[in-house]
Design a protein around this motif. Structure first.
Motif, short mmCIF file in Angstrom:
data_model
loop_
_atom_site.label_atom_id
_atom_site.label_comp_id
_atom_site.label_asym_id
_atom_site.label_seq_id
_atom_site.Cartn_x
_atom_site.Cartn_y
_atom_site.Cartn_z
N GLY A 154 0.83 -1.18 0.00
CA GLY A 154 0.00 0.00 0.00
C GLY A 154 0.87 1.24 0.00
O GLY A 154 2.06 1.20 -0.31
N GLU A 155 0.28 2.37 0.38
CA GLU A 155 0.99 3.65 0.37
C GLU A 155 1.20 4.14 1.79
O GLU A 155 0.24 4.41 2.51
CB GLU A 155 0.18 4.69 -0.41
N THR A 156 2.46 4.25 2.20
CA THR A 156 2.77 4.91 3.46
C THR A 156 2.92 6.40 3.18
O THR A 156 3.77 6.80 2.39
CB THR A 156 4.06 4.34 4.09
N ARG A 157 2.08 7.19 3.83
CA ARG A 157 2.08 8.63 3.57
C ARG A 157 2.85 9.41 4.64
O ARG A 157 3.37 10.49 4.35
CB ARG A 157 0.64 9.13 3.52
N ALA A 158 2.91 8.86 5.85
CA ALA A 158 3.62 9.55 6.93
C ALA A 158 4.12 8.53 7.93
O ALA A 158 3.46 7.53 8.22
CB ALA A 158 2.69 10.55 7.63
N LEU A 159 5.32 8.79 8.44
CA LEU A 159 5.88 7.98 9.52
C LEU A 159 6.59 8.90 10.49
O LEU A 159 7.42 9.73 10.08
CB LEU A 159 6.85 6.93 8.98
N VAL A 160 6.24 8.79 11.76
CA VAL A 160 6.94 9.50 12.83
C VAL A 160 7.32 8.46 13.87
O VAL A 160 6.47 7.68 14.32
CB VAL A 160 6.08 10.60 13.46
N LEU A 161 8.58 8.44 14.24
CA LEU A 161 9.09 7.46 15.20
C LEU A 161 9.72 8.19 16.37
O LEU A 161 10.59 9.04 16.19
CB LEU A 161 10.13 6.56 14.52
N MET A 162 9.25 7.85 17.57
CA MET A 162 9.81 8.40 18.80
C MET A 162 10.53 7.29 19.56
O MET A 162 10.01 6.17 19.67
CB MET A 162 8.69 8.98 19.67
N ALA A 163 11.72 7.60 20.09
CA ALA A 163 12.48 6.64 20.90
C ALA A 163 12.89 7.33 22.19
O ALA A 163 13.59 8.35 22.15
CB ALA A 163 13.70 6.14 20.14
N SER A 208 5.51 10.91 2.28
CA SER A 208 5.51 10.69 0.83
C SER A 208 5.12 11.98 0.12
O SER A 208 4.69 12.95 0.75
CB SER A 208 4.55 9.56 0.47
N GLU A 209 5.27 11.97 -1.18
CA GLU A 209 4.99 13.18 -1.96
C GLU A 209 3.55 13.62 -1.78
O GLU A 209 2.61 12.82 -1.84
CB GLU A 209 5.27 12.91 -3.45
N GLY A 210 3.36 14.92 -1.53
CA GLY A 210 2.03 15.46 -1.34
C GLY A 210 1.60 15.57 0.10
O GLY A 210 0.52 16.09 0.40
N TYR A 211 2.44 15.10 1.02
CA TYR A 211 2.14 15.14 2.45
C TYR A 211 3.34 15.71 3.18
O TYR A 211 4.49 15.55 2.74
CB TYR A 211 1.81 13.74 2.98
N ASP A 212 3.09 16.36 4.32
CA ASP A 212 4.19 16.88 5.12
C ASP A 212 3.77 16.99 6.57
O ASP A 212 2.69 16.53 6.96
CB ASP A 212 4.68 18.22 4.58
N ALA A 213 4.61 17.63 7.37
CA ALA A 213 4.39 17.71 8.81
C ALA A 213 3.15 18.51 9.17
O ALA A 213 2.65 18.43 10.30
CB ALA A 213 5.61 18.31 9.50
N ARG A 218 2.29 5.29 11.78
CA ARG A 218 2.29 4.99 10.34
C ARG A 218 0.90 5.33 9.82
O ARG A 218 -0.10 4.76 10.25
CB ARG A 218 2.61 3.54 10.08
N LEU A 219 0.82 6.25 8.88
CA LEU A 219 -0.44 6.66 8.29
C LEU A 219 -0.36 6.48 6.79
O LEU A 219 0.69 6.70 6.19
CB LEU A 219 -0.74 8.13 8.62
N GLY A 220 -1.46 6.06 6.19
CA GLY A 220 -1.43 5.85 4.74
C GLY A 220 -2.66 5.14 4.24
O GLY A 220 -3.76 5.34 4.76
N HIS A 221 -2.47 4.29 3.26
CA HIS A 221 -3.59 3.60 2.63
C HIS A 221 -3.13 2.21 2.21
O HIS A 221 -2.35 2.05 1.26
CB HIS A 221 -4.08 4.39 1.41
N SER A 222 -3.59 1.20 2.94
CA SER A 222 -3.29 -0.19 2.63
C SER A 222 -4.57 -1.00 2.70
O SER A 222 -5.34 -0.87 3.67
CB SER A 222 -2.26 -0.78 3.60
N THR A 223 -4.81 -1.83 1.72
CA THR A 223 -5.99 -2.68 1.73
C THR A 223 -5.83 -3.78 2.77
O THR A 223 -4.74 -4.00 3.32
CB THR A 223 -6.20 -3.32 0.36
#
Length: 382
Positions: free
Chosen positions: A67-76, A86-91, A356-361
């Protein structure tokens, strides 16, 4: 080309393969080098090997059939470890919660319980259920939180318009969603069976509104809940982007329609990881409520209070398949999960929150989740 030339051309590769076979080795093809952009998404506070982390994150964005991963933010350990879009998306892009909103609704209920406005193990305060002889009068707030109320709520239908969620959100229930959900009859004894239901969460949101205002005016109900959430939760967490939706009756659509940036979803995950505390240490909801949210219900070990858990499935739920990956991460990991692959994964033992935000079937999500598990696996449990 002569036969001799052909033989000479292939002699070296054949000799190499023969030599490798004699040594018991195999030739491995190295992955292509990562671009500077892919490497740059990992910060100096990654808390894991930077190249490996960049590689695993790149896989989530570039591998086929995920699918399409549109945003990933990882905190440690409370620090930003990586961030990529991904293209078309930002913070600054607000992204829809779908069912991740359910966990926020559970926190809202917990705050009202802490305020003394609601009680978990008493019958849910719903007037239409309190009429003489109505079997729904036995349903408790705890059972609604655990999704085992027994109400006839079918989340997915075939055809889709047979779904209780679709009917509530878009068809005959859309103007007063909570009323439609509350009117449904029992199909099982309260507390007997787990049935995941967005309708149930809207009932919880309606209960919250009634606890905050006696008014039936839609604007008053909307304002009461919106102000409470902002003052008690979103503002202390710095979740300035959060926008919640309400139906025409002024009820929070608490099962599916909230919008926020990936960074703000990460802030909520960190709040959960820190047992209900804000970044400055203020206890926004009692820690015992967060503990209750991530404790298995009696009817579904993979579910707590409106929150998914990384616990092995019981026999009753085995056929459905696990929504997470108990074989890949600690049992203490839990998650907000939304339609089409929205996740806020929280692993307290590893000190990690991953959005993880996006669009996966539904067909793509299992493989995508394994890639997400690869990222989390870079952080050892402590």
């Amino acid at each position: 080309m002569t036969d001799r030339t052909t033989l000479l051309r292939f002699a070296a590769p054949v000799s190499l393969i023969t030599a490798l076979a004699a040594c018991g080795g195999t030739a491995e093809i190295a992955p292509p080098p990562l671009s500077d952009e892919a490497l740059a998404v990992v910060t100096d506070k990654a808390g894991a090997p930077k190249d490996q982390l960049a590689r695993q994150i790149d896989d989530l964005f570039t591998k086929q059939d995920l699918g399409e991963t549109r945003a990933l933010v990882l905190m440690a350990d409370g620090e930003l470890a990586a961030e990529r879009y991904s293209e078309g998306y930002d913070a600054e892009t607000r992204m829809i919660s779908w069912s991740m909103a359910k966990t926020i609704t559970a926190v809202l209920i917990g705050m009202l319980v802490a305020d003394g406005k609601l009680t978990v193990d008493e019958p849910a305060p719903i007037a239409m259920w309190q009429r003489p002889g109505d079997p729904r009068a036995e349903i408790t707030l705890r059972q609604l939180l655990h999704m085992n109320s027994g109400l006839r709520h079918t989340e997915a239908g075939d055809p889709p318009y047979d779904s209780s969620e679709v009917r509530m959100l878009f068809l005959d229930g859309r103007d007063d969603m909570a009323r439609w959900a509350k009117e449904q009859p029992l199909e099982a004894e309260p507390g007997e069976n787990f049935e995941y239901s967005s309708n149930t969460t809207v009932i919880l949101a309606d209960i919250a509104a009634s606890a905050l205002t006696a008014s039936d005016d839609p604007d008053a109900r909307r304002k009461a809940v919106d102000d409470y959430l902002k003052e008690r939760l979103f503002e202390p967490l710095g979740m300035a982007s959060m926008v919640a939706e309400y139906d025409a009756s002024g009820t929070l659509i608490g099962g599916s329609l909230m919008h926020a940036t990936a960074r703000d979803w990460a802030k909520f995950g960190e709040f959960m990881r820190n047992q209900g505390r804000s970044p400055d240490g203020e206890q926004l909801v009692p820690s015992r409520w967060i503990s209750a949210m991530i404790e298995s219900s009696p009817t579904a070990p993979q579910y707590g209070f409106q929150t998914w858990l990384n616990r092995p499935l019981g026999a009753q739920n085995a056929e459905a398949g696990h929504p997470l990956f108990p074989e890949r991460a600690p049992a203490s990991l839990f998650s907000l999960i939304g339609h089409m692959g929205q996740y806020v994964l929280v692993s307290p033992e590893q000190g990690v929150t991953m959005v993880r935000l996006g669009h996966s079937t539904s067909a793509q999500r299992p493989a995508m989740l394994q890639e997400a598990a690869d990222v989390i696996a870079l952080y050892p449990a402590r």
